[in-house]
Design a protein around this motif. Structure first.
Motif, PDB file in Angstrom:
ATOM      1  N   THR A  57      17.762  14.469  31.070  1.00 27.03           N
ATOM      2  CA  THR A  57      18.271  15.798  30.764  1.00 27.03           C
ATOM      3  C   THR A  57      19.495  16.058  31.635  1.00 27.03           C
ATOM      4  O   THR A  57      19.529  15.675  32.810  1.00 27.03           O
ATOM      5  CB  THR A  57      17.196  16.864  31.051  1.00 27.03           C
ATOM      6  N   THR A  58      20.504  16.702  31.068  1.00 29.17           N
ATOM      7  CA  THR A  58      21.741  16.946  31.800  1.00 29.17           C
ATOM      8  C   THR A  58      21.950  18.433  32.083  1.00 29.17           C
ATOM      9  O   THR A  58      21.473  19.297  31.344  1.00 29.17           O
ATOM     10  CB  THR A  58      22.945  16.402  31.024  1.00 29.17           C
ATOM     11  N   TYR A  59      22.669  18.693  33.155  1.00 31.04           N
ATOM     12  CA  TYR A  59      22.949  20.051  33.610  1.00 31.04           C
ATOM     13  C   TYR A  59      24.412  20.108  34.036  1.00 31.04           C
ATOM     14  O   TYR A  59      24.907  19.160  34.657  1.00 31.04           O
ATOM     15  CB  TYR A  59      22.055  20.414  34.796  1.00 31.04           C
TER      16      TYR A  59
END
Length: 121
Positions: A57-59
């Motif tokens: 998951t990316t932020y």
């Protein structure tokens, strides 16, 4: 002892692109959240992007969302930051880090030496 080595920085015109790489050694790269931070002259180091260790998951910071893309290749122990539509305000030293999420913020645990990105107008 972890070692993080960034590369790929340089001078680019506004609107251009750069791809940063971070080669990791000494620890189980795939077991860690990883991230990028940057520090402009006279400013504090700020969070840019992070990627989780298992489901990737990316932020992103609001200032780069939609222009930057973080990714990782666990087989190569390498972290990437693709930077598109660069702006002069993106000029900074960019740091790769092993990160953790605490108190609603991404914090760096181990840091690379940094790579300079300069965007000319």
């Amino acid at each position: 002892q972890v070692q993080l080595v960034e590369s790929g920085g340089g001078l680019v015109q506004a609107g251009g692109s750069l791809r940063l790489s971070c080669a990791a050694s000494g620890r189980s790269f795939s077991l860690h959240h990883m991230g990028w931070f940057r520090q402009a002259p006279g400013k504090e180091r700020e969070f840019v992007a992070a990627i989780s260790w298992i489901v990737t998951t990316t932020y992103y910071a609001d200032s780069v969302n939609g222009r930057f893309s973080i990714s990782r290749d666990n087989a190569k122990n390498t972290l990437y930051l693709q930077m598109n539509s660069l702006k002069p305000e993106d000029t900074a030293v960019y740091y790769c880090a092993i990160v953790k999420y605490r108190a609603s913020a991404w914090l760096g645990d181990y840091w690379g030496q940094g790579t300079q990105v300069t965007v000319s107008s």
